[in-house]
Design a protein around this motif. Structure first.
Motif, PDB file in Angstrom:
ATOM      1  N   GLY A   1     -48.454 -11.653  66.943  1.00  0.00           N
ATOM      2  CA  GLY A   1     -48.869 -12.796  66.142  1.00  0.00           C
ATOM      3  C   GLY A   1     -47.641 -13.575  65.718  1.00  0.00           C
ATOM      4  N   LEU A   2     -47.824 -14.854  65.471  1.00  0.00           N
ATOM      5  CA  LEU A   2     -46.728 -15.727  65.047  1.00  0.00           C
ATOM      6  C   LEU A   2     -47.002 -16.255  63.648  1.00  0.00           C
ATOM      7  CD1 LEU A   2     -46.233 -17.898  68.283  1.00  0.00           C
ATOM      8  CD2 LEU A   2     -45.257 -15.648  67.752  1.00  0.00           C
ATOM      9  N   ILE A   3     -45.949 -16.317  62.830  1.00  0.00           N
ATOM     10  CA  ILE A   3     -46.027 -16.920  61.493  1.00  0.00           C
ATOM     11  C   ILE A   3     -45.013 -18.048  61.469  1.00  0.00           C
ATOM     12  CG2 ILE A   3     -46.042 -16.503  59.017  1.00  0.00           C
ATOM     13  CD1 ILE A   3     -46.144 -13.502  59.645  1.00  0.00           C
ATOM     14  N   ILE A   4     -45.514 -19.284  61.326  1.00  0.00           N
ATOM     15  CA  ILE A   4     -44.680 -20.456  61.568  1.00  0.00           C
ATOM     16  C   ILE A   4     -44.662 -21.367  60.341  1.00  0.00           C
ATOM     17  CG2 ILE A   4     -44.297 -22.424  63.082  1.00  0.00           C
ATOM     18  CD1 ILE A   4     -45.949 -20.957  65.214  1.00  0.00           C
ATOM     19  N   PRO A   5     -43.496 -21.530  59.707  1.00  0.00           N
ATOM     20  CA  PRO A   5     -43.398 -22.532  58.647  1.00  0.00           C
ATOM     21  C   PRO A   5     -43.645 -23.914  59.241  1.00  0.00           C
ATOM     22  CG  PRO A   5     -41.452 -21.100  58.715  1.00  0.00           C
ATOM     23  CD  PRO A   5     -42.216 -20.859  59.969  1.00  0.00           C
ATOM     24  N   THR A   6     -44.430 -24.737  58.565  1.00  0.00           N
ATOM     25  CA  THR A   6     -44.756 -26.019  59.170  1.00  0.00           C
ATOM     26  C   THR A   6     -44.941 -27.099  58.114  1.00  0.00           C
ATOM     27  OG1 THR A   6     -46.124 -27.051  60.876  1.00  0.00           O
ATOM     28  CG2 THR A   6     -47.286 -25.787  59.202  1.00  0.00           C
ATOM     29  N   GLY A   7     -44.602 -28.323  58.500  1.00  0.00           N
ATOM     30  CA  GLY A   7     -44.847 -29.487  57.669  1.00  0.00           C
ATOM     31  C   GLY A   7     -45.619 -30.519  58.457  1.00  0.00           C
ATOM     32  N   ASN A   8     -45.000 -30.992  59.548  1.00  0.00           N
ATOM     33  CA  ASN A   8     -45.631 -32.011  60.390  1.00  0.00           C
ATOM     34  C   ASN A   8     -46.414 -31.402  61.547  1.00  0.00           C
ATOM     35  OD1 ASN A   8     -46.014 -34.803  60.359  1.00  0.00           O
ATOM     36  ND2 ASN A   8     -44.547 -35.129  62.011  1.00  0.00           N
ATOM     37  N   LEU A   9     -46.465 -30.087  61.624  1.00  0.00           N
ATOM     38  CA  LEU A   9     -47.269 -29.331  62.576  1.00  0.00           C
ATOM     39  C   LEU A   9     -46.689 -29.281  63.989  1.00  0.00           C
ATOM     40  CD1 LEU A   9     -51.122 -29.836  62.004  1.00  0.00           C
ATOM     41  CD2 LEU A   9     -49.883 -27.686  62.286  1.00  0.00           C
ATOM     42  N   GLY A  10     -45.479 -29.776  64.191  1.00  0.00           N
ATOM     43  CA  GLY A  10     -44.922 -29.795  65.534  1.00  0.00           C
ATOM     44  C   GLY A  10     -44.616 -28.413  66.074  1.00  0.00           C
ATOM     45  N   ASN A  11     -43.906 -27.601  65.289  1.00  0.00           N
ATOM     46  CA  ASN A  11     -43.527 -26.268  65.749  1.00  0.00           C
ATOM     47  C   ASN A  11     -44.761 -25.396  65.971  1.00  0.00           C
ATOM     48  OD1 ASN A  11     -41.665 -24.367  66.524  1.00  0.00           O
ATOM     49  ND2 ASN A  11     -40.975 -23.870  64.461  1.00  0.00           N
ATOM     50  N   GLY A  12     -45.722 -25.512  65.068  1.00  0.00           N
ATOM     51  CA  GLY A  12     -46.952 -24.751  65.229  1.00  0.00           C
ATOM     52  C   GLY A  12     -47.731 -25.188  66.446  1.00  0.00           C
ATOM     53  N   PHE A  13     -47.801 -26.487  66.691  1.00  0.00           N
ATOM     54  CA  PHE A  13     -48.557 -26.954  67.845  1.00  0.00           C
ATOM     55  C   PHE A  13     -47.875 -26.560  69.150  1.00  0.00           C
ATOM     56  CE2 PHE A  13     -50.227 -29.972  70.939  1.00  0.00           C
ATOM     57  CZ  PHE A  13     -51.592 -29.774  70.735  1.00  0.00           C
ATOM     58  N   ALA A  14     -46.540 -26.542  69.170  1.00  0.00           N
ATOM     59  CA  ALA A  14     -45.837 -26.088  70.368  1.00  0.00           C
ATOM     60  C   ALA A  14     -46.214 -24.646  70.706  1.00  0.00           C
ATOM     61  CB  ALA A  14     -44.324 -26.210  70.163  1.00  0.00           C
ATOM     62  N   ALA A  15     -46.349 -23.803  69.686  1.00  0.00           N
ATOM     63  CA  ALA A  15     -46.769 -22.420  69.920  1.00  0.00           C
ATOM     64  C   ALA A  15     -48.198 -22.374  70.455  1.00  0.00           C
ATOM     65  CB  ALA A  15     -46.648 -21.611  68.631  1.00  0.00           C
ATOM     66  N   MET A  16     -49.063 -23.243  69.930  1.00  0.00           N
ATOM     67  CA  MET A  16     -50.443 -23.283  70.426  1.00  0.00           C
ATOM     68  C   MET A  16     -50.491 -23.705  71.886  1.00  0.00           C
ATOM     69  SD  MET A  16     -52.205 -25.100  67.110  1.00  0.00           S
ATOM     70  CE  MET A  16     -51.592 -24.658  65.482  1.00  0.00           C
ATOM     71  N   LEU A  17     -49.650 -24.673  72.268  1.00  0.00           N
ATOM     72  CA  LEU A  17     -49.582 -25.083  73.659  1.00  0.00           C
ATOM     73  C   LEU A  17     -49.144 -23.917  74.547  1.00  0.00           C
ATOM     74  CD1 LEU A  17     -47.927 -28.636  73.785  1.00  0.00           C
ATOM     75  CD2 LEU A  17     -50.226 -28.016  74.521  1.00  0.00           C
ATOM     76  N   ALA A  18     -48.109 -23.189  74.107  1.00  0.00           N
ATOM     77  CA  ALA A  18     -47.629 -22.053  74.897  1.00  0.00           C
ATOM     78  C   ALA A  18     -48.727 -21.011  75.079  1.00  0.00           C
ATOM     79  CB  ALA A  18     -46.400 -21.441  74.231  1.00  0.00           C
ATOM     80  N   ARG A  19     -49.454 -20.730  74.021  1.00  0.00           N
ATOM     81  CA  ARG A  19     -50.544 -19.758  74.131  1.00  0.00           C
ATOM     82  C   ARG A  19     -51.639 -20.258  75.069  1.00  0.00           C
ATOM     83  NH1 ARG A  19     -53.682 -17.797  68.794  1.00  0.00           N
ATOM     84  NH2 ARG A  19     -54.377 -19.967  68.882  1.00  0.00           N
ATOM     85  N   ALA A  20     -51.959 -21.541  74.995  1.00  0.00           N
ATOM     86  CA  ALA A  20     -52.988 -22.106  75.864  1.00  0.00           C
ATOM     87  C   ALA A  20     -52.585 -22.064  77.336  1.00  0.00           C
ATOM     88  CB  ALA A  20     -53.294 -23.538  75.441  1.00  0.00           C
TER      89      ALA A  20
END
Length: 430
Positions: free
Chosen positions: A243-262
């Motif tokens: 699992g990943l725990i990602i600090p986020t503000g503008n959601l870029g880093n989190g969305f990059a992880a979602m893309l990788a998982r997809a």
């Protein structure tokens, strides 16, 4: 090919999406289709540049960037990205340190990739102006990556009085073709100003405007690489998707992880950690999204009240988020102190939000899989917060110490398109 989240703009190639930043209909670019990978498609222990080239090749098919992609990745990702275990009593928790690049923040990955790509696609008679709003670390990374670029310049907007003293210095110390503009407003106003400039077709065409914020798909794609590498390392070792725990503000880093998982990378649930800005946590709890004014916090790079990448999240699938954990300043301070006292690990305020999110999990949730928390910035950049909480004097690594030796250049402007236009048309000389 790339489509707009609003589906009212033509499909474009990767280089066109990078150059435009924002689609003509005001939407954000997403890949029309995603490639699929298996863990075995990657070498057992590739360096990050090699892995990034393998991962990103399908995203740049048919683009002028395709032939030079291997060199762009090798040059952009030439620093370490270690996975560390901060607490031996919690071996299932590892921290991915993303702050070993030249400006001490994870934004180095996307910024370096972008400017190397821009040097391929821009020309002397058709230059690019990167217009970036920053709430902390993006601007420093963009300025560093842009310094010395041949056909691209960087114009960085940041909110007056809303970032740390070191962050401000790091925004304002870069030589040509970089300009820092200090805006008398908050980050959201800076971001709105950038979007307004992009929507002015005459201004945008005149200066070749594009973005290096996470609204640019060119920022998100390279950030997939370190999530891919870390998840593969843990999956190959444990047989379990971390699992990943990602600090986020503008959601870029989190969305990059979602893309990788997809794309098939072995990534388990994704937990987003935010600061006291409640937009995302309220959305997750209620299902209703309401943008609001940002509020200032210790984790200032995450001070975002209207995260741009929420539009991508909606267009891609909201189910990709496991949880959103809101961490206020008091909890950030407590987590920094407790982490140091228990394990000797020093976390910046942003990293502390991820560690706090992990600490709030139930025991079964923590222990049923490995977890990777993102450490997004070097703690030295927040020494004024961290030192009193740990009792330790922090010393700058060489790359950050060099910032203090550079002269500063900055121009103050009002939060208006007229003020920004005047700077752009004047050549943005401070």
């Amino acid at each position: 090919m790339y489509r707009s989240t609003r589906d009212e703009a033509p499909l474009v190639t990767a280089d066109q999406a990078l150059r435009a930043g924002v689609a003509p209909d005001g939407g954000l670019y997403l890949p029309e289709a995603l490639p699929h990978f298996e863990p075995g498609d990657f070498a057992s222990d590739p360096d990050l540049g090699t892995l990034a080239h393998r991962l990103l090749t399908p995203f740049f098919a048919g683009s002028p960037l395709s032939d030079g992609l291997a060199g762009i990745c090798a040059s952009a990702f030439d620093f370490s990205v270690p996975l560390v275990t901060p607490d031996p009593d919690q071996p299932a928790l590892q921290v991915l340190e993303l702050f070993h690049g030249p400006t001490g923040a994870f934004k180095d990955f996307g910024a370096r990739f972008l400017f190397r790509a821009f040097d391929v696609i821009a020309r002397a008679d058709d230059p690019i102006t990167v217009l970036a709003a920053t709430s902390g670390d993006t601007g420093g990374a963009v300025g560093c990556a842009a310094e010395g670029a041949r056909h691209a310049r960087a114009v960085i907007l940041f909110p007056k009085g809303r970032i740390s003293a070191f962050q401000e210095r790091q925004l304002c110390c870069w030589r040509e073709p970089v300009t820092a503009l200090r805006v008398n407003a908050d980050f959201d106003a800076c971001q709105r100003l950038v979007k307004t400039a992009f929507s002015d077709t005459g201004l945008s065409a005149r200066h070749g405007l594009t973005s290096a914020n996470s609204i640019s798909i060119g920022r998100l794609l390279p950030q997939m690489a370190y999530w891919a590498q870390a998840s593969l390392e843990v999956f190959n070792r444990t047989g379990t998707k971390p699992g990943l725990i990602i600090p986020t503000g503008n959601l870029g880093n989190g969305f990059a992880a979602m893309l990788a998982r997809a794309c098939g990378l072995p990534i388990g649930p994704i937990v987003l950690a935010t600061n006291a800005n409640a937009t995302l946590s309220d959305w997750y709890a209620s299902g209703q999204y309401t943008a609001r004014q940002s509020i200032a916090t210790l984790a200032n790079a995450m001070d975002v009240g209207a995260p741009s990448n929420f539009e991508r999240l909606v267009g891609f699938g909201e189910h990709l988020v496991e949880d959103v954990v809101r961490v206020d300043d008091a909890a950030i301070r407590a987590r920094i102190a407790q982490t140091w006292q228990h394990s000797g690990y020093i976390a910046c305020p942003h990293t502390a939000t991820a560690l706090e999110a992990h600490a709030r999990m139930g025991q079964r949730q923590r222990e049923n899989r490995p977890w990777i928390a993102a450490a997004t910035a070097h703690p030295y950049k927040f020494a004024d917060v961290v030192e009193p909480l740990t009792g330790q004097t922090l010393f700058a690594p060489r790359n950050l110490a060099q910032v203090l030796e550079r002269p500063v250049h900055v121009t103050d402007i009002a939060p208006s398109l007229e003020a920004l236009t005047a700077q752009l048309d004047a050549g943005c000389s401070a």
